[in-house]
Design an enzyme around this catalytic site. Structure first.
Site, short mmCIF file in Angstrom:
data_model
loop_
_atom_site.label_atom_id
_atom_site.label_comp_id
_atom_site.label_asym_id
_atom_site.label_seq_id
_atom_site.Cartn_x
_atom_site.Cartn_y
_atom_site.Cartn_z
N ASN A 107 0.71 -1.34 -0.10
CA ASN A 107 0.07 -0.12 0.08
C ASN A 107 0.64 1.11 0.04
O ASN A 107 0.65 2.28 -0.85
CB ASN A 107 -0.90 0.12 1.18
CG ASN A 107 -1.91 -1.26 1.25
OD1 ASN A 107 -1.91 -1.82 0.27
ND2 ASN A 107 -2.62 -1.54 2.38
N HIS A 153 -18.10 35.24 -31.24
CA HIS A 153 -19.26 34.62 -32.06
C HIS A 153 -18.87 34.01 -33.42
O HIS A 153 -19.81 33.80 -34.32
CB HIS A 153 -20.57 35.23 -32.06
CG HIS A 153 -20.90 36.27 -30.71
ND1 HIS A 153 -21.64 35.69 -29.74
CD2 HIS A 153 -20.27 37.41 -30.51
CE1 HIS A 153 -21.83 36.55 -28.94
NE2 HIS A 153 -20.99 37.68 -29.01
N SER A 274 -7.20 11.65 -48.70
CA SER A 274 -8.51 10.80 -48.34
C SER A 274 -8.22 9.51 -49.42
O SER A 274 -7.81 9.85 -50.60
CB SER A 274 -9.91 11.45 -48.97
OG SER A 274 -10.64 10.57 -49.35
N LYS A 280 -8.61 15.63 -51.33
CA LYS A 280 -8.56 16.09 -49.95
C LYS A 280 -7.16 16.12 -49.44
O LYS A 280 -6.28 15.39 -49.83
CB LYS A 280 -9.29 15.03 -49.39
CG LYS A 280 -10.69 15.04 -49.62
CD LYS A 280 -11.54 16.35 -48.94
CE LYS A 280 -11.60 16.28 -47.63
NZ LYS A 280 -12.70 15.57 -47.20
N ASN A 282 -6.45 16.61 -45.30
CA ASN A 282 -7.26 16.69 -44.13
C ASN A 282 -6.24 16.97 -43.02
O ASN A 282 -5.30 16.50 -42.79
CB ASN A 282 -8.05 15.54 -43.75
CG ASN A 282 -9.00 15.20 -44.91
OD1 ASN A 282 -9.67 15.73 -45.38
ND2 ASN A 282 -9.22 13.91 -45.05
N GLU A 287 -7.50 17.38 -35.86
CA GLU A 287 -9.00 16.79 -35.42
C GLU A 287 -8.61 15.99 -34.34
O GLU A 287 -9.37 15.89 -33.36
CB GLU A 287 -9.37 16.24 -36.72
CG GLU A 287 -9.74 17.14 -37.71
CD GLU A 287 -10.36 16.34 -38.98
OE1 GLU A 287 -11.31 15.68 -39.13
OE2 GLU A 287 -9.43 16.43 -39.91
N1 ARG Z 1 -1.39 -3.49 -7.36
C1 ARG Z 1 -2.13 -2.85 -6.21
C2 ARG Z 1 -2.39 -1.27 -6.68
O1 ARG Z 1 -2.26 -1.00 -7.71
C3 ARG Z 1 -0.94 -2.66 -5.31
C4 ARG Z 1 -1.26 -2.77 -3.69
C5 ARG Z 1 -1.99 -3.81 -3.38
N2 ARG Z 1 -2.21 -3.85 -2.07
C6 ARG Z 1 -3.20 -4.95 -1.48
N3 ARG Z 1 -3.18 -4.64 -0.33
N4 ARG Z 1 -3.73 -5.80 -2.33
O2 ARG Z 1 -3.24 -0.75 -5.82
#
Ligand code: ARG
Length: 473
Positions: A107, A153, A274, A280, A282, A287
């Site tokens: 995490n 406008h 085209s 053409k 383009n 775009e």
């Molecule tokens: N692949 C996960 C993500 O991108 C990484 C973290 C995963 N954490 C867990 N507790 N499963 O968020």
């Protein structure tokens, strides 16, 4: 990696559904860098020996090289980039590899990787924005005194210069740069050490990791650090605005490239033909960029909806932050790069723009302002000139061809206040040259602004090169 408490196997469908390695492999450099810093810190804190640290660092560097060279085989059963690298490291160097994850979790690891990535990309995108800004300023200098109609406008309003029109876009990019620089400050924060959500019991040194990764400061709350993605939203928001600005510019390019305007010619290299209509030519690049701005806005909305109402702290939903982020980065790299080339090579037809700018009706405001200068209240002046425009239309001649007797028909009292032959003396060139106030379209102001813009972008690009080098160390 988490099999300890499970008895059953993960279903193949779950493996395929939950993997992110197919897209987050892009974070491999950041992941290796974060892990090297983490291992270095763990060794400094006595959690790893110097030998263990060296084995980990060497192993990670070898893996990084193999990934860069396309020789590394990713496994989707290892879910993501973090586990792919760590598992391979442990396979290669044995139990020492398994010590790397002490004091951290995926995490805070993914949050760190993502901040490293966004931080780099902010600088990269700023560099590309600066290149485009400089290209626009250079073109503006080239066409500083070429007249064209300015529109409101999409109706001809008042004459301006091509340089002035182009510099309007350079101004937008200037603000885009500021927004990116601003969100950099909040991205440049180290989450590592927050671990899963509640930091760790191990005696780690977050400040050391922070300085190794060249972050400005460490995060102050572990729960916020692992769950927050508002730095991604800020980056995508700045990206979406760049997209909006580019889409406006591209809309101009498309209009100018049409036979109805025919004022601008994009180089052959940036147009396509085209398969059916041989004649053409383009403006596809313009775009497509107009079209791709939709993605930039969409990606921002995706991230906002993703974050909305997520409970604290990390949730797997967050894995979905990466595809929109990567897509915006790729889209911006493509769009900014190709537009810079297109701007450098585009040419304007001075004949066509000057002819359009010579439309005398666009001088009506100047006449009203002449009346103001001799004391007529502006509202009355507007009415008088409106009457003259109507009269010219009725007589089927240009405003500037009205004779004194004709002008006197509707506003004799005002007419005597103006110099003889004032109508015939009006011209688009003079109208533009008189608008030399700062921020105006007069050639001299445009030259001054364009030069300052070039200088600003030049300094910015130099400073960015320094910043890019500094965070890479
Ligand atoms: N692949 C996960 C993500 O991108 C990484 C973290 C995963 N954490 C867990 N507790 N499963 O968020």
């Amino acid at each position: 990696m988490w099999k300890g408490r499970f008895e059953g196997q993960t279903a193949d469908s779950t493996v395929r559904y939950s993997e992110s390695i197919s897209f987050d492999w892009r974070l491999y450099r950041q992941d290796v860098r974060g892990s090297i810093a983490h291992a270095t810190m763990l060794a400094a804190c006595g959690i790893l020996t110097g030998e263990e640290r060296d084995a980990i660092v060497d192993g990670l560097r070898a893996i990084e090289r193999e990934i860069a060279e396309g020789r590394f085989e990713f496994r989707i059963d290892l879910e993501d980039i973090h586990m792919n690298i760590e598992a391979e490291l442990t396979r290669r160097i044995g139990p020492t590899g398994a010590k790397l994850h002490a004091g951290r979790s995926r995490n805070d690891q993914v949050a760190t990787d993502l901040r490293l990535y966004v931080r780099e990309q902010i600088l990269e995108i700023r560099r590309l924005v600066g290149e485009l800004g400089a290209a626009l300023a250079q073109k503006a200098l080239e066409y500083a005194d070429v007249l064209m109609p300015g529109y409101t406008h999409l109706q001809r309003a008042q004459p301006v210069t091509i340089g002035h029109h182009l510099l309007a876009y350079a101004e937008m990019l200037d603000r885009d740069d500021e927004r990116l620089a601003d969100c950099y400050r909040r991205t440049d924060v180290l989450p590592l050490g927050s671990s899963a959500l509640a930091s760790t019991t191990l005696p780690i040194d977050r400040e050391l990791t922070c300085s190794l990764l060249r972050f400005s400061r460490i995060s102050r709350n572990s729960m916020d650090a692992v769950s927050d993605r508002d730095f991604v939203i800020e980056f995508l928001s700045a990206s979406a605005l760049i997209g909006l600005h580019l889409s406006r510019f591209c809309e101009d390019l498309v209009l100018w490239s049409s036979a109805e305007f025919a004022t601008c010619r994009l180089a052959d290299a940036y147009c396509t033909g085209s398969s059916l209509m041989p004649q053409k030519r383009n403006p596809d690049v313009a775009e497509l960029t107009r079209g791709k701005s939709a993605r930039l806005v969409g990606n921002l909305v995706s991230l906002m909806v993703l974050l909305k109402a997520q409970p604290m702290t990390y949730n797997r939903d967050l894995q979905e932050d990466k595809p929109p982020l990567f897509d915006s980065v790729d889209t911006l790299h493509g769009a900014l790069g190709i537009l810079t080339e297109a701007v450098r090579t585009m040419e304007f037809s001075e004949e066509r723009t000057a002819a359009a700018a010579a439309d005398p009706s666009m001088l009506a405001t100047d006449v009203a302002e002449m009346l103001v200068q001799v004391g007529v209240p502006f509202r009355r002046a507007h009415e008088v000139v409106g009457g003259w425009v109507g009269l010219a239309e009725k007589l089927g001649k240009p405003l500037t061809a009205l004779q004194a007797e004709e002008l006197g028909q509707t506003a004799p009292e005002e007419l005597v206040l103006l110099p003889k032959g004032f109508m015939q003396d009006l011209s688009a060139r003079q109208a533009v040259e008189q608008r030399a106030a700062p921020g105006g379209p007069a050639p001299e102001s445009v030259k001054r602004e364009a030069e300052q813009c070039l200088e600003r972008n030049g300094q910015r690009l130099t400073a960015l090169a320094g910043l890019i080098a500094a965070i890479q160390q």
